[in-house]
Write an enzyme that holds these catalytic residues in place. Structure first.
Site, mmCIF file in Angstrom:
data_model
loop_
_atom_site.group_PDB
_atom_site.id
_atom_site.type_symbol
_atom_site.label_atom_id
_atom_site.label_comp_id
_atom_site.label_asym_id
_atom_site.label_seq_id
_atom_site.Cartn_x
_atom_site.Cartn_y
_atom_site.Cartn_z
ATOM 1 N N GLU A 267 23.352 -23.556 -0.598
ATOM 2 C CA GLU A 267 21.911 -23.679 -0.389
ATOM 3 C C GLU A 267 21.328 -22.397 0.194
ATOM 4 O OE1 GLU A 267 22.167 -27.392 1.789
ATOM 5 O OE2 GLU A 267 22.542 -26.288 3.637
ATOM 6 N N PRO A 268 21.291 -21.349 -0.626
ATOM 7 C CA PRO A 268 20.745 -20.083 -0.142
ATOM 8 C C PRO A 268 19.219 -20.076 -0.107
ATOM 9 C CG PRO A 268 21.463 -19.870 -2.423
ATOM 10 C CD PRO A 268 21.754 -21.277 -2.022
ATOM 11 N N GLY A 269 18.692 -19.439 0.921
ATOM 12 C CA GLY A 269 17.253 -19.217 0.985
ATOM 13 C C GLY A 269 17.007 -17.735 0.802
ATOM 14 N N ARG A 306 9.291 -11.539 11.779
ATOM 15 C CA ARG A 306 10.744 -11.304 11.878
ATOM 16 C C ARG A 306 11.130 -10.084 12.719
ATOM 17 N NH1 ARG A 306 13.908 -10.464 8.102
ATOM 18 N NH2 ARG A 306 15.501 -11.955 8.707
ATOM 19 N N TYR A 310 13.224 -11.603 15.883
ATOM 20 C CA TYR A 310 14.654 -11.362 16.022
ATOM 21 C C TYR A 310 15.102 -9.987 15.550
ATOM 22 C CZ TYR A 310 14.301 -14.794 12.073
ATOM 23 O OH TYR A 310 13.934 -15.542 11.000
ATOM 24 N N CYS A 336 -3.168 -8.215 19.677
ATOM 25 C CA CYS A 336 -3.279 -7.736 21.051
ATOM 26 C C CYS A 336 -2.071 -8.134 21.878
ATOM 27 C CB CYS A 336 -4.589 -8.189 21.662
ATOM 28 S SG CYS A 336 -5.940 -7.352 20.827
ATOM 29 N N GLU A 337 -0.971 -7.579 21.507
ATOM 30 C CA GLU A 337 0.335 -7.772 22.114
ATOM 31 C C GLU A 337 1.200 -6.777 21.359
ATOM 32 O OE1 GLU A 337 2.352 -11.961 22.442
ATOM 33 O OE2 GLU A 337 0.190 -12.142 22.594
ATOM 34 N N TYR A 364 11.217 -16.074 4.872
ATOM 35 C CA TYR A 364 10.867 -16.215 6.291
ATOM 36 C C TYR A 364 9.755 -15.250 6.706
ATOM 37 C CZ TYR A 364 15.258 -18.654 5.909
ATOM 38 O OH TYR A 364 16.243 -19.500 5.495
HETATM 39 C C1 LIG Z 1 17.921 -22.289 6.632
HETATM 40 C C2 LIG Z 1 18.986 -23.043 5.988
HETATM 41 C C3 LIG Z 1 19.632 -22.514 4.858
HETATM 42 C C4 LIG Z 1 19.325 -21.168 4.266
HETATM 43 O O1 LIG Z 1 19.753 -20.087 5.013
HETATM 44 P P1 LIG Z 1 19.603 -18.600 4.458
HETATM 45 O O2 LIG Z 1 20.210 -17.727 5.458
HETATM 46 O O3 LIG Z 1 18.143 -18.339 4.254
HETATM 47 O O4 LIG Z 1 20.278 -18.528 3.143
HETATM 48 C C5 LIG Z 1 20.607 -23.311 4.276
HETATM 49 N N1 LIG Z 1 20.926 -24.533 4.773
HETATM 50 C C6 LIG Z 1 20.323 -25.058 5.843
HETATM 51 C C7 LIG Z 1 20.699 -26.401 6.316
HETATM 52 C C8 LIG Z 1 19.345 -24.327 6.491
HETATM 53 O O5 LIG Z 1 18.755 -24.856 7.573
#
Ligand SMILES: *Cc1c(COP(=O)(O)O)cnc(C)c1O
Length: 409
Positions: A267-269, A306, A310, A336-337, A364
């Site tokens: 499950e990549p984001g 981001r 972090y 303003c920070e 993100y």
């Molecule tokens: C955020 C999240 C991801 C994706 O993470 P990435 O670093 O963006 O790939 C996958 N699984 C779960 C459960 C998440 O909360």
């Protein structure tokens, strides 16, 4: 189909987009999203049942979700609202996985009503769920006790993390299953984000496979994500090929010993959408102080948090003057920070009015944006089939005041 697709967006085109849609502006290139998706499919050739689910908290624009559905992806969600956006994008409920943390049983009940797949990561919720929906098989999010990830805020698989059920608590899980009649059909883990050291992945995977082995009726193993992309030319990224070789070996061993060909899920984001995004901002002012030269742009951490949140590194380019001589700048926002996008960066000479391009702005970035300082959220544009489409309008005062109720005084 599997050849690398060359996706590139030239600077002139990006400048044209800012003339057409204004700044600040998010631009997403679907060609790049597809390239990343195909890379992942290719890396895992040989796995019979592979699911790539897009973790949509990275970027929840409906059109991004629709695109991922179009190219064959499933969806990973963390809130009931993300599930609803996913359904609206046309995903079948069974292609949507809900992996919440810290949500109430009420929200989980809603997810059951919507018919999506659910991962639970809490013994108390597991027990309540078993009492209510014992016929609704679920997955367990396991905590592998691994410290991994690019920053403490995105390391979520260690022993002190609020995520997952410890593998030491599996006897308790088994008791709950026995007492309630609930079935577990899979195991899940997600150890963090931006993981570049493969050994962190491997030790976590080993724990997951060993744990799953002790449960009957497993249909899938979900290895989550954490794949790192590079944020600059020198930056590391997850070596997908080495990773996939090792995973394939471990996974095939698991299936052989378990005696069943289960599904493998990722499950990549970030991996899918980070590099597809460009954040285009205009330089309002150049300010020379005694110690540095600031380039102040028409945005801030209200639009891209981001770097401040972090310490994420985002490469910054001056696309209005790409051939100009290099100088050192600190690129800052108008909030303003302190809101520094890039400290002491070597960038081709910046003049007021120039357009800067902030890279890796697909994941993100917009999804973490806010209206702080009462600023409007930017517009979003998607490049699809070689054409640009406005996929989110810039906000107006009406949006800022939409839910405000004015009382008489
Ligand atoms: C955020 C999240 C991801 C994706 O993470 P990435 O670093 O963006 O790939 C996958 N699984 C779960 C459960 C998440 O909360």
């Amino acid at each position: 189909m599997m050849n690398a697709i060359e996706c590139s967006i030239n600077e002139k085109y990006l400048i044209q987009l800012t003339e057409k849609y204004g700044t600040p502006l998010y631009v997403y290139d679907t060609c790049k999203i597809k390239e990343q998706y195909r890379k992942m499919q290719k890396a895992f050739i040989g796995i019979n049942k592979l699911e790539i689910n897009y973790a949509c908290k990275a970027n929840t624009n409906l059109n991004i979700l629709k695109f991922l559905k179009k190219i064959g992806g499933g969806l990973d969600t963390v809130s009931i609202q993300e599930i609803e956006i996913g359904l609206k994008a046309g995903f079948h409920p069974k292609k949507i996985i809900f992996t919440p943390n810290g949500v109430s049983i009420k929200e989980i009940r809603k997810a059951v009503e919507l018919g999506v797949r659910i991962n639970l990561d809490n013994l108390s919720i597991l027990e309540q769920f078993g009492e209510l929906f014992k016929h609704y098989a679920i997955g367990i999010r396991m905590n592998p006790h691994i410290m991994a990830g690019g920053h403490s805020k995105i390391s979520v698989g260690h022993v002190d993390s609020k995520f997952g059920i410890s593998y030491y608590q599996m006897p308790h899980v088994k008791r709950i299953l026995k007492n309630t009649g609930l079935k577990i059909d899979g195991f899940h883990m997600h150890a963090g984000s931006d993981i570049s050291d493969l050994h962190h992945f491997f030790s976590a995977y080993d724990v997951l496979f060993q744990t799953a082995m002790h449960f009957p009726n497993i249909d899938y193993i979900n290895l989550g994500s954490g794949f790192k992309v590079s944020y600059s030319k020198e930056d590391l990224k997850t070596n997908l090929i080495s990773l996939s070789h090792c995973i394939k070996d471990k996974f095939h061993d698991f299936c052989n010993t378990y005696g069943k060909n289960v599904t493998l899920i990722f499950e990549p984001g970030k991996f899918l959408v980070s590099e597809s995004g460009f954040f285009l901002v205009k330089v309002n002012v150049i300010k020379q102080t005694t110690s540095t030269v600031f380039a102040g742009v028409d945005s801030g951490f209200n639009h891209l948090i981001r770097p401040m949140f972090y310490n994420a590194y985002h490469y910054i380019e001056n696309i209005s003057n790409p051939k100009g001589p290099f100088r050192f700048y600190t690129v800052v926002g108008y909030i303003c920070e302190s809101d520094t996008f890039g400290l002491n960066r070597k960038i081709s000479e910046i003049r007021e009015g120039d357009i800067l391009c902030i890279k890796n702005a697909g994941a993100y970035c917009f999804s973490m944006s806010s209206n702080y300082n009462s600023r409007y959220k930017p517009s979003e544009v998607m490049i699809f089939n070689g054409k640009d489409f406005l996929i989110r309008k810039r906000e107006t005062m009406k949006d800022l005041l939409r839910n405000v109720i004015e009382i008489k005084m």
